[in-house]
Design a protein around this motif. Structure first.
Motif, mmCIF file in Angstrom:
data_model
loop_
_atom_site.group_PDB
_atom_site.id
_atom_site.type_symbol
_atom_site.label_atom_id
_atom_site.label_comp_id
_atom_site.label_asym_id
_atom_site.label_seq_id
_atom_site.Cartn_x
_atom_site.Cartn_y
_atom_site.Cartn_z
ATOM 1 N N ARG A 102 0.294 -1.165 -0.276
ATOM 2 C CA ARG A 102 0.263 -0.098 0.356
ATOM 3 C C ARG A 102 0.758 1.036 0.069
ATOM 4 O O ARG A 102 0.207 1.988 -0.693
ATOM 5 N N GLU A 103 2.063 1.559 0.929
ATOM 6 C CA GLU A 103 2.785 2.095 1.272
ATOM 7 C C GLU A 103 3.751 3.050 -0.506
ATOM 8 O O GLU A 103 3.623 3.615 -0.247
ATOM 9 N N TYR A 104 3.547 1.865 -1.700
ATOM 10 C CA TYR A 104 4.383 1.928 -2.609
ATOM 11 C C TYR A 104 3.127 2.648 -3.723
ATOM 12 O O TYR A 104 3.666 2.662 -4.846
ATOM 13 N N ARG A 105 2.428 2.303 -3.379
ATOM 14 C CA ARG A 105 1.241 2.728 -4.722
ATOM 15 C C ARG A 105 0.971 4.183 -4.749
ATOM 16 O O ARG A 105 0.711 5.244 -4.673
ATOM 17 N N GLY A 106 0.793 4.283 -6.212
ATOM 18 C CA GLY A 106 -0.110 5.836 -6.457
ATOM 19 C C GLY A 106 1.308 6.898 -7.134
ATOM 20 O O GLY A 106 1.368 7.793 -7.307
ATOM 21 N N GLN A 107 2.606 5.971 -7.347
ATOM 22 C CA GLN A 107 3.909 6.585 -7.731
ATOM 23 C C GLN A 107 4.328 6.024 -8.999
ATOM 24 O O GLN A 107 5.226 6.139 -9.290
ATOM 25 N N GLY A 108 2.844 4.955 -10.047
ATOM 26 C CA GLY A 108 3.573 4.422 -10.984
ATOM 27 C C GLY A 108 4.968 3.650 -11.140
ATOM 28 O O GLY A 108 4.857 3.487 -12.175
ATOM 29 N N ILE A 109 4.533 2.904 -10.042
ATOM 30 C CA ILE A 109 5.619 1.731 -10.000
ATOM 31 C C ILE A 109 4.774 0.350 -10.366
ATOM 32 O O ILE A 109 5.223 0.023 -11.110
ATOM 33 N N GLY A 110 3.411 0.720 -10.614
ATOM 34 C CA GLY A 110 2.531 -1.091 -10.717
ATOM 35 C C GLY A 110 2.492 -0.197 -12.318
ATOM 36 O O GLY A 110 2.525 -1.043 -12.883
ATOM 37 N N SER A 111 2.637 0.776 -13.036
ATOM 38 C CA SER A 111 1.805 1.056 -14.450
ATOM 39 C C SER A 111 3.841 0.264 -14.830
ATOM 40 O O SER A 111 3.231 -0.832 -15.932
ATOM 41 N N ARG A 112 4.893 0.825 -14.093
ATOM 42 C CA ARG A 112 5.895 0.633 -14.725
ATOM 43 C C ARG A 112 6.153 -1.207 -14.910
ATOM 44 O O ARG A 112 6.575 -1.897 -15.207
ATOM 45 N N MET A 113 5.916 -1.995 -13.584
ATOM 46 C CA MET A 113 6.041 -3.303 -13.552
ATOM 47 C C MET A 113 5.014 -4.287 -14.317
ATOM 48 O O MET A 113 5.640 -4.657 -15.082
ATOM 49 N N MET A 114 4.273 -3.568 -14.400
ATOM 50 C CA MET A 114 2.871 -3.735 -15.670
ATOM 51 C C MET A 114 3.276 -3.842 -16.941
ATOM 52 O O MET A 114 3.511 -4.617 -17.861
ATOM 53 N N ARG A 115 3.939 -2.855 -17.224
ATOM 54 C CA ARG A 115 4.503 -2.628 -18.810
ATOM 55 C C ARG A 115 5.755 -3.531 -19.256
ATOM 56 O O ARG A 115 6.415 -4.288 -19.834
ATOM 57 N N GLU A 116 6.378 -3.371 -17.598
ATOM 58 C CA GLU A 116 7.425 -4.941 -18.418
ATOM 59 C C GLU A 116 7.043 -6.485 -18.256
ATOM 60 O O GLU A 116 7.861 -6.490 -18.964
ATOM 61 N N MET A 117 6.169 -6.311 -17.310
ATOM 62 C CA MET A 117 5.634 -7.419 -17.626
ATOM 63 C C MET A 117 5.106 -7.627 -19.379
ATOM 64 O O MET A 117 5.278 -9.217 -20.040
#
Length: 170
Positions: A102-117
């Protein structure tokens, strides 16, 4: 696959074998819980429809997992596998699940992980990827930006597909 983002000081890398124990945490975090709703007991991940996301991971075609690493600590994971889950569309399309503390959400990390996957799956020759997401989940917007389109729905969830051969915005 280690890519450094100097702004955020994290890297996206493949899951290491010694991190398999993190699966239960990430699977638990992947369960969407709307605001003001009590999270389910952690034992929910023991249900067969949840276990299939991680059971014997790494031995079947389509099994892929990337983690976001912040200072040596895995803070999120995105994984794909061909399975008969909520987002299943056919036996040639990997389903994707994503989890970020939760504390790392909303920072673009999830989008980047998805793009790389999505890039990784495309490089492996997959034509598309799928996922299931609750309609009220804020991540629906992110998935659409990444090129996912709704192909089916029920009362609570969308089934979304990203065409990897031209459709993905990766």
């Amino acid at each position: 696959m280690d890519k450094k983002d100097n702004k955020n000081q994290y890297i996206i890398r493949n899951l290491r074998h010694d991190e398999i124990g993190l699966w239960e945490d990430f699977l638990s975090e992947a369960i969407y819980v709307p605001e003001r709703v009590k999270p389910p007991a952690k034992e929910i991940i023991e249900l067969p429809e949840r276990k299939l996301y991680i059971e014997e991971f790494g031995i079947r075609p389509g099994d892929n997992c990337l983690v976001a690493d912040f200072g040596g600590k895995a803070i999120g994971a995105v994984w794909a596998r061909i399975m008969d889950d909520y987002g299943h569309v056919d036996d040639e399309t990997p389903s994707i699940a994503i989890s970020l503390y939760r504390e790392y959400r909303g920072q673009g990390i999830g989008s980047r992980m998805m793009r790389e996957m999505l890039e990784q799956l495309k490089a492996q020759g997959y034509k598309r990827a799928s996922l299931s997401v609750q309609k009220t989940n804020y991540a629906v917007k992110m998935y659409r930006k990444l090129g996912f389109a709704i192909v089916d729905e029920n009362e609570e969830e969308y089934i979304m597909v990203c065409e990897l051969q031209g459709g993905a915005k990766i």
